[in-house]
Design a protein around this motif. Structure first.
Motif, PDB file in Angstrom:
ATOM      1  N   GLN A  56      22.651 -34.159  -0.194  1.00  0.00           N
ATOM      2  CA  GLN A  56      21.193 -34.252  -0.260  1.00  0.00           C
ATOM      3  C   GLN A  56      20.751 -35.473  -1.057  1.00  0.00           C
ATOM      4  OE1 GLN A  56      20.308 -30.356  -1.891  1.00  0.00           O
ATOM      5  NE2 GLN A  56      19.897 -29.497   0.125  1.00  0.00           N
ATOM      6  N   LEU A  57      21.442 -35.737  -2.162  1.00  0.00           N
ATOM      7  CA  LEU A  57      21.113 -36.904  -2.971  1.00  0.00           C
ATOM      8  C   LEU A  57      21.341 -38.189  -2.186  1.00  0.00           C
ATOM      9  CD1 LEU A  57      20.300 -38.166  -5.651  1.00  0.00           C
ATOM     10  CD2 LEU A  57      22.686 -37.996  -6.400  1.00  0.00           C
ATOM     11  N   LEU A  58      22.445 -38.231  -1.441  1.00  0.00           N
ATOM     12  CA  LEU A  58      22.737 -39.407  -0.627  1.00  0.00           C
ATOM     13  C   LEU A  58      21.667 -39.604   0.437  1.00  0.00           C
ATOM     14  CD1 LEU A  58      24.577 -41.723   0.275  1.00  0.00           C
ATOM     15  CD2 LEU A  58      25.866 -40.066   1.641  1.00  0.00           C
ATOM     16  N   GLU A  59      21.267 -38.519   1.091  1.00  0.00           N
ATOM     17  CA  GLU A  59      20.229 -38.616   2.123  1.00  0.00           C
ATOM     18  C   GLU A  59      18.911 -39.076   1.528  1.00  0.00           C
ATOM     19  OE1 GLU A  59      20.223 -34.729   3.824  1.00  0.00           O
ATOM     20  OE2 GLU A  59      21.861 -35.167   5.228  1.00  0.00           O
ATOM     21  N   ALA A  65      15.667 -45.937   0.613  1.00  0.00           N
ATOM     22  CA  ALA A  65      16.022 -47.322   0.920  1.00  0.00           C
ATOM     23  C   ALA A  65      15.383 -47.755   2.239  1.00  0.00           C
ATOM     24  CB  ALA A  65      17.539 -47.475   0.987  1.00  0.00           C
ATOM     25  N   GLU A  66      15.401 -46.863   3.238  1.00  0.00           N
ATOM     26  CA  GLU A  66      14.793 -47.184   4.527  1.00  0.00           C
ATOM     27  C   GLU A  66      13.275 -47.338   4.390  1.00  0.00           C
ATOM     28  OE1 GLU A  66      16.018 -44.062   7.095  1.00  0.00           O
ATOM     29  OE2 GLU A  66      18.110 -44.729   7.203  1.00  0.00           O
ATOM     30  N   ALA A  67      12.662 -46.454   3.612  1.00  0.00           N
ATOM     31  CA  ALA A  67      11.215 -46.543   3.405  1.00  0.00           C
ATOM     32  C   ALA A  67      10.842 -47.844   2.710  1.00  0.00           C
ATOM     33  CB  ALA A  67      10.733 -45.345   2.590  1.00  0.00           C
ATOM     34  N   GLN A  68      11.648 -48.245   1.739  1.00  0.00           N
ATOM     35  CA  GLN A  68      11.375 -49.492   1.034  1.00  0.00           C
ATOM     36  C   GLN A  68      11.556 -50.688   1.956  1.00  0.00           C
ATOM     37  OE1 GLN A  68      10.164 -49.904  -2.201  1.00  0.00           O
ATOM     38  NE2 GLN A  68       9.889 -51.990  -1.396  1.00  0.00           N
ATOM     39  N   ALA A  69      12.596 -50.622   2.818  1.00  0.00           N
ATOM     40  CA  ALA A  69      12.818 -51.709   3.772  1.00  0.00           C
ATOM     41  C   ALA A  69      11.640 -51.815   4.746  1.00  0.00           C
ATOM     42  CB  ALA A  69      14.120 -51.476   4.535  1.00  0.00           C
TER      43      ALA A  69
END
Length: 251
Positions: A56-59, A65-69
């Motif tokens: 869950q932490l990894l997800e 990271a995707e949202a920031q990208a």
């Protein structure tokens, strides 16, 4: 006699070693390494929820990271997304929230989204809605987009809105006969629109939107940009309403 270290004990020894001597599994003997692995396995078997927590932490980290990208890409391409000077603008042009849709007339989910978006715009009344012509599903998609863009260039925004809606409901291929009948049925100059379809001006608009989609890593339709967030795929109206509310609260 072999000394069997428990996992917590090994961790403690690593911490006590301090920065001068980092805990290095490669420095352990095969016997010590095997013992360490047994302790780790035993701990995970006794506490399997730890694995779920780690996943869950990894997800969460990947999603962040995707949202920031996505945010970075939106900020970099903001002018092209929100003010390119040629994309059709509907809803409330002065709205406090902007929703942008990259769409394809042959996309089933784009068609499914039409009444959802219409409901959102009607019940909110303060959303600026921008349509990006992004034909990616074959020749029929390209012909439809060329016809829509040509209509806008020849007859203006109101005519484009009518043609856009009609193309979203069109069954069958958009042949010249079908498109001529569609234009004439709306009281438009079919000859002028059909003649405009293959012009450099129409080609340029579609090419610019395609380049923007590539810059935003958009490969499917529908894809939405809602303020500072990328929404990939179809969303029912209740989810869009909730996201719009979040954006307003954040402001």
């Amino acid at each position: 006699m072999m000394i069997r270290f428990a996992a917590p004990a090994l961790t403690a020894l690593a911490l006590l070693a301090g920065p001068a001597q980092a805990f290095d599994l490669t420095q352990m003997t095969e016997t010590e390494r095997a013992a360490f692995r047994d302790e780790v396995r035993s701990y995970l078997m006794d506490n399997p929820e730890v694995i779920l927590e780690a996943v869950q932490l990894l997800e969460e980290r990947q999603a962040n990271a995707e949202a920031q990208a996505d945010l970075d890409m939106i900020q970099t391409n903001a002018d092209a997304i929100f003010n390119d000077g040629f994309s059709w603008v509907g809803g409330n042009p002065d709205g406090d929230i902007t929703l942008v849709e990259f769409m394809d007339y042959r996309c089933g989910y784009c068609r499914k989204a039409v009444p959802e978006i219409a409901q959102l715009l009607e019940q909110d009344g303060n959303i600026r809605f921008i349509v990006k012509e992004f034909p990616i599903l074959g020749d029929a998609s390209m012909v439809s987009s060329r016809f829509a863009v040509a209509t806008k260039q020849v007859a203006g925004d109101d005519a484009y809105g009518q043609v856009h809606d009609a193309l979203m409901e069109l069954q069958g291929d958009p042949s010249e006969v079908v498109l001529r009948r569609l234009a004439e049925g709306l009281g438009l100059d079919a000859d002028a629109i059909l003649a405009r379809m293959d012009s450099d001006e129409v080609t340029s608009e579609i090419a610019k939107t395609r380049a923007l989609a590539q810059a935003l890593r958009i490969s499917g339709t529908p894809t939405f940009v809602l303020q500072d967030e990328m929404l990939r795929g179809y969303l029912p109206v209740d989810q869009m309403v909730a996201i719009v509310a979040e954006k307003r609260d954040a402001n």
